[in-house]
Scaffold this motif. Structure first.
Motif, PDB file in Angstrom:
ATOM      1  N   ALA A  98      70.972   8.042  68.366  1.00  0.00           N
ATOM      2  CA  ALA A  98      71.401   9.349  67.870  1.00  0.00           C
ATOM      3  C   ALA A  98      71.493   9.412  66.351  1.00  0.00           C
ATOM      4  O   ALA A  98      71.297  10.477  65.759  1.00  0.00           O
ATOM      5  N   LYS A  99      71.768   8.297  65.702  1.00  0.00           N
ATOM      6  CA  LYS A  99      71.943   8.332  64.250  1.00  0.00           C
ATOM      7  C   LYS A  99      70.691   8.798  63.525  1.00  0.00           C
ATOM      8  O   LYS A  99      70.765   9.314  62.402  1.00  0.00           O
ATOM      9  N   ASN A 100      69.550   8.638  64.176  1.00  0.00           N
ATOM     10  CA  ASN A 100      68.300   9.067  63.544  1.00  0.00           C
ATOM     11  C   ASN A 100      68.197  10.585  63.428  1.00  0.00           C
ATOM     12  O   ASN A 100      67.355  11.096  62.688  1.00  0.00           O
ATOM     13  N   PHE A 101      69.045  11.314  64.174  1.00  0.00           N
ATOM     14  CA  PHE A 101      69.021  12.771  64.120  1.00  0.00           C
ATOM     15  C   PHE A 101      69.923  13.321  63.018  1.00  0.00           C
ATOM     16  O   PHE A 101      69.938  14.522  62.777  1.00  0.00           O
ATOM     17  N   PHE A 102      70.703  12.446  62.360  1.00  0.00           N
ATOM     18  CA  PHE A 102      71.643  12.884  61.331  1.00  0.00           C
ATOM     19  C   PHE A 102      71.160  12.432  59.958  1.00  0.00           C
ATOM     20  O   PHE A 102      70.851  11.262  59.763  1.00  0.00           O
ATOM     21  N   ARG A 103      71.151  13.347  59.037  1.00  0.00           N
ATOM     22  CA  ARG A 103      70.778  12.996  57.673  1.00  0.00           C
ATOM     23  C   ARG A 103      71.856  12.112  57.050  1.00  0.00           C
ATOM     24  O   ARG A 103      73.027  12.185  57.404  1.00  0.00           O
ATOM     25  N   GLN A 104      71.446  11.310  56.071  1.00  0.00           N
ATOM     26  CA  GLN A 104      72.375  10.392  55.433  1.00  0.00           C
ATOM     27  C   GLN A 104      73.535  11.127  54.786  1.00  0.00           C
ATOM     28  O   GLN A 104      74.678  10.644  54.789  1.00  0.00           O
ATOM     29  N   SER A 105      73.277  12.308  54.240  1.00  0.00           N
ATOM     30  CA  SER A 105      74.343  13.075  53.595  1.00  0.00           C
ATOM     31  C   SER A 105      75.442  13.448  54.590  1.00  0.00           C
ATOM     32  O   SER A 105      76.624  13.495  54.233  1.00  0.00           O
ATOM     33  N   LEU A 106      75.063  13.715  55.863  1.00  0.00           N
ATOM     34  CA  LEU A 106      76.058  14.031  56.873  1.00  0.00           C
ATOM     35  C   LEU A 106      76.765  12.769  57.356  1.00  0.00           C
ATOM     36  O   LEU A 106      77.974  12.789  57.628  1.00  0.00           O
ATOM     37  N   ARG A 107      76.041  11.669  57.447  1.00  0.00           N
ATOM     38  CA  ARG A 107      76.670  10.421  57.875  1.00  0.00           C
ATOM     39  C   ARG A 107      77.808  10.036  56.934  1.00  0.00           C
ATOM     40  O   ARG A 107      78.812   9.471  57.361  1.00  0.00           O
ATOM     41  N   ARG A 108      77.634  10.349  55.645  1.00  0.00           N
ATOM     42  CA  ARG A 108      78.679  10.020  54.679  1.00  0.00           C
ATOM     43  C   ARG A 108      79.941  10.851  54.894  1.00  0.00           C
ATOM     44  O   ARG A 108      81.011  10.493  54.396  1.00  0.00           O
ATOM     45  N   LYS A 109      79.821  11.957  55.623  1.00  0.00           N
ATOM     46  CA  LYS A 109      80.984  12.812  55.890  1.00  0.00           C
ATOM     47  C   LYS A 109      81.677  12.449  57.198  1.00  0.00           C
ATOM     48  O   LYS A 109      82.682  13.066  57.551  1.00  0.00           O
ATOM     49  N   MET A 110      81.142  11.477  57.929  1.00  0.00           N
ATOM     50  CA  MET A 110      81.683  11.121  59.237  1.00  0.00           C
ATOM     51  C   MET A 110      82.896  10.214  59.131  1.00  0.00           C
ATOM     52  O   MET A 110      82.935   9.305  58.301  1.00  0.00           O
ATOM     53  N   ILE A 111      83.867  10.485  59.975  1.00  0.00           N
ATOM     54  CA  ILE A 111      85.063   9.662  60.100  1.00  0.00           C
ATOM     55  C   ILE A 111      85.199   9.294  61.577  1.00  0.00           C
ATOM     56  O   ILE A 111      85.241  10.178  62.436  1.00  0.00           O
ATOM     57  N   PHE A 112      85.244   7.999  61.880  1.00  0.00           N
ATOM     58  CA  PHE A 112      85.357   7.547  63.265  1.00  0.00           C
ATOM     59  C   PHE A 112      86.792   7.121  63.543  1.00  0.00           C
ATOM     60  O   PHE A 112      87.383   6.365  62.764  1.00  0.00           O
ATOM     61  N   ALA A 113      87.348   7.634  64.628  1.00  0.00           N
ATOM     62  CA  ALA A 113      88.725   7.305  64.981  1.00  0.00           C
ATOM     63  C   ALA A 113      88.815   7.072  66.476  1.00  0.00           C
ATOM     64  O   ALA A 113      88.378   7.902  67.268  1.00  0.00           O
ATOM     65  N   SER A 114      89.414   5.955  66.882  1.00  0.00           N
ATOM     66  CA  SER A 114      89.520   5.620  68.302  1.00  0.00           C
ATOM     67  C   SER A 114      90.969   5.666  68.751  1.00  0.00           C
ATOM     68  O   SER A 114      91.520   6.727  68.988  1.00  0.00           O
ATOM     69  N   LYS A 115      91.639   4.514  68.839  1.00  0.00           N
ATOM     70  CA  LYS A 115      93.002   4.481  69.347  1.00  0.00           C
ATOM     71  C   LYS A 115      93.970   5.238  68.434  1.00  0.00           C
ATOM     72  O   LYS A 115      94.962   5.796  68.897  1.00  0.00           O
ATOM     73  N   ASN A 116      93.678   5.228  67.138  1.00  0.00           N
ATOM     74  CA  ASN A 116      94.560   5.899  66.189  1.00  0.00           C
ATOM     75  C   ASN A 116      94.066   7.302  65.836  1.00  0.00           C
ATOM     76  O   ASN A 116      94.373   7.823  64.763  1.00  0.00           O
ATOM     77  N   TYR A 117      93.314   7.920  66.756  1.00  0.00           N
ATOM     78  CA  TYR A 117      92.658   9.182  66.411  1.00  0.00           C
ATOM     79  C   TYR A 117      93.642  10.287  66.058  1.00  0.00           C
ATOM     80  O   TYR A 117      93.363  11.130  65.199  1.00  0.00           O
ATOM     81  N   LEU A 118      94.802  10.306  66.691  1.00  0.00           N
ATOM     82  CA  LEU A 118      95.780  11.352  66.379  1.00  0.00           C
ATOM     83  C   LEU A 118      96.317  11.191  64.959  1.00  0.00           C
ATOM     84  O   LEU A 118      96.540  12.189  64.256  1.00  0.00           O
ATOM     85  N   ASP A 119      96.502   9.954  64.534  1.00  0.00           N
ATOM     86  CA  ASP A 119      96.952   9.718  63.162  1.00  0.00           C
ATOM     87  C   ASP A 119      95.901  10.188  62.162  1.00  0.00           C
ATOM     88  O   ASP A 119      96.230  10.765  61.119  1.00  0.00           O
ATOM     89  N   VAL A 120      94.632   9.938  62.488  1.00  0.00           N
ATOM     90  CA  VAL A 120      93.546  10.382  61.610  1.00  0.00           C
ATOM     91  C   VAL A 120      93.479  11.907  61.584  1.00  0.00           C
ATOM     92  O   VAL A 120      93.362  12.517  60.520  1.00  0.00           O
ATOM     93  N   LEU A 121      93.559  12.530  62.752  1.00  0.00           N
ATOM     94  CA  LEU A 121      93.526  13.992  62.811  1.00  0.00           C
ATOM     95  C   LEU A 121      94.701  14.606  62.055  1.00  0.00           C
ATOM     96  O   LEU A 121      94.551  15.640  61.387  1.00  0.00           O
ATOM     97  N   ASP A 122      95.873  13.977  62.154  1.00  0.00           N
ATOM     98  CA  ASP A 122      97.055  14.497  61.468  1.00  0.00           C
ATOM     99  C   ASP A 122      96.839  14.620  59.965  1.00  0.00           C
ATOM    100  O   ASP A 122      97.435  15.484  59.312  1.00  0.00           O
ATOM    101  N   GLU A 123      96.001  13.772  59.423  1.00  0.00           N
ATOM    102  CA  GLU A 123      95.752  13.794  57.984  1.00  0.00           C
ATOM    103  C   GLU A 123      95.033  15.075  57.560  1.00  0.00           C
ATOM    104  O   GLU A 123      95.216  15.567  56.442  1.00  0.00           O
TER     105      GLU A 123
END
Length: 397
Positions: A241-266
């Motif tokens: 799937a990463k091949n469908f995303f331009r590098q400029s968008l990849r730089r805007k990505m934030i990955f959050a798993s177990k601590n996703y609520l803490d990340v979203l709270d920010e």
């Protein structure tokens, strides 16, 4: 079932039955309208000059999309300023060839697709006062939808949805509420429930087609993309799937798993999120997002199963705790090894859907593992060392 669930409705329509959309300025390039975008986007003088230069190149294009917001989005698109004119013209040509301008009036999406829709603009705003878009991709039964509908139908529905998101009445509601134009949007993409059903080669091809027209015809306005609750299987889907995303968008990505609520709270007040993502969230959608609840009430909790309820698609795994037949021609058994013991992983399902896996299924680097069931075995090999991937199809007895 969501306690707020009620009868599903279509987007808002006027007395003539047309979907209520944002109003485009009768004088889009008038000084007052342009100044609003200059102020809202914080444009420098150099950027203002480039905007006007691009507008002069496109003066022959008589289309409602020839207005400051759309021009600015192409101007700042990853394809670059030098390609903005050509990309804008191709977008207009695509719209005319596919009757996109009138799709909100001409096309009535099947109820099943509306019910399974997992995306919406939210009524609430992020901590910077900008719109929030939520999509629960992991909650959608991709395999079943591909059996019920053609790829063309699903693509058409995605275009219809994208038009509703980019031309809907919610935009004017935001502008009245915030007193400014929209520049950026926070996107939350929830992958809870993702399984090998989402790695169906037909589904991956469809995803690629949707991303292709999205990148080309709807540039921006993502300011950040927060990907949450991605299961371990995601790392293999990402290799493709990463091949469908331009590098400029990849730089805007934030990955959050177990601590996703803490990340979203920010970035987002928890209460504006759907309860399927944040317990206690109000789960309210923006004006005009389907399906709605109530006759004229906006911002009400939504009844859409895939977006607002916690339940997700589940798939029984025939592989768990088993061995499989090697497809290398040498016979013998292929052992499903732990992650650390093998550099390649096979994720597969039979063509008729009679057998599939939602677990990581490991095999020797040169092995293809068969499953019980008839039809074709389809899947993807992913090399964890270099990230390369190979979609395979093999006959299964």
């Amino acid at each position: 079932m969501n306690p707020y669930a009620r009868q599903m409705m279509s987007p808002d329509r006027d007395a003539q039955g047309k979907i209520v959309l944002r109003t485009y300025s009768k004088d889009p390039w008038g000084a007052e309208n342009v100044q609003e975008y200059i102020d809202s986007w914080g444009l420098t003088q150099e950027q203002i000059d480039k905007m006007w230069a691009l507008q002069r190149k496109l003066v022959d294009v008589d289309h409602f999309k020839n207005e400051p917001e759309c021009i600015l989005r192409f101007m700042f698109a990853p394809t670059g300023y030098d390609n903005a004119e050509a990309c804008f013209r191709k977008m207009i040509e695509w719209r005319l060839d596919n009757n996109v301008d009138t799709i909100l009036d001409d096309y009535n999406p099947p109820k099943r697709l509306l019910e399974s829709s997992s995306s919406a603009m939210l009524h609430g705003l992020d901590r910077e006062g900008d719109p929030i878009y939520v999509e629960r991709g992991g909650a959608v039964d991709v395999g079943t939808l591909l059996k019920e509908f053609s790829a063309e139908e699903i693509v058409k529905f995605c275009i219809w949805t994208r038009e509703l998101h980019t031309r809907g009445a919610w935009i004017e509601a935001f502008e009245r509420r915030q007193g400014r134009r929209i520049k950026g949007v926070t996107v939350v993409y929830d992958l809870k429930g993702m399984s090998t059903k989402h790695l169906n080669p037909k589904g991956m091809d469809l995803f690629g087609e949707i991303m292709k027209f999205s990148n080309a015809c709807y540039p921006g306005p993502i300011k950040r993309l927060i990907i949450i609750r991605a299961p371990s299987i995601f790392r293999y889907a990402w290799a493709v799937a990463k091949n469908f995303f331009r590098q400029s968008l990849r730089r805007k990505m934030i990955f959050a798993s177990k601590n996703y609520l803490d990340v979203l709270d920010e970035f987002i007040p928890r209460e504006v999120l759907p309860p399927s993502i944040a317990e206690g969230g109000l789960g309210r959608v923006a004006m005009g997002m389907p399906p709605l609840i109530g006759d004229v009430k906006h911002g009400e909790p939504n009844s859409r199963e895939a977006l607002f309820n916690e339940s997700v698609m589940t798939v029984d795994s025939p592989f768990q705790g088993r061995t499989g037949t090697s497809r290398t021609g040498r016979g013998g058994k292929a052992v499903y090894s732990p992650f650390e013991e093998s550099s390649r992983a096979s994720l597969a399902e039979t063509d008729d859907g009679s057998a599939s896996s939602d677990e990581l299924t490991w095999g020797a680097p040169s092995s293809l593992c068969s499953v019980a069931g008839s039809g074709l075995l389809r899947g993807v090999w992913v090399d964890q060392d270099d990230g390369s991937s190979e979609i395979f199809t093999r006959a299964v007895a």
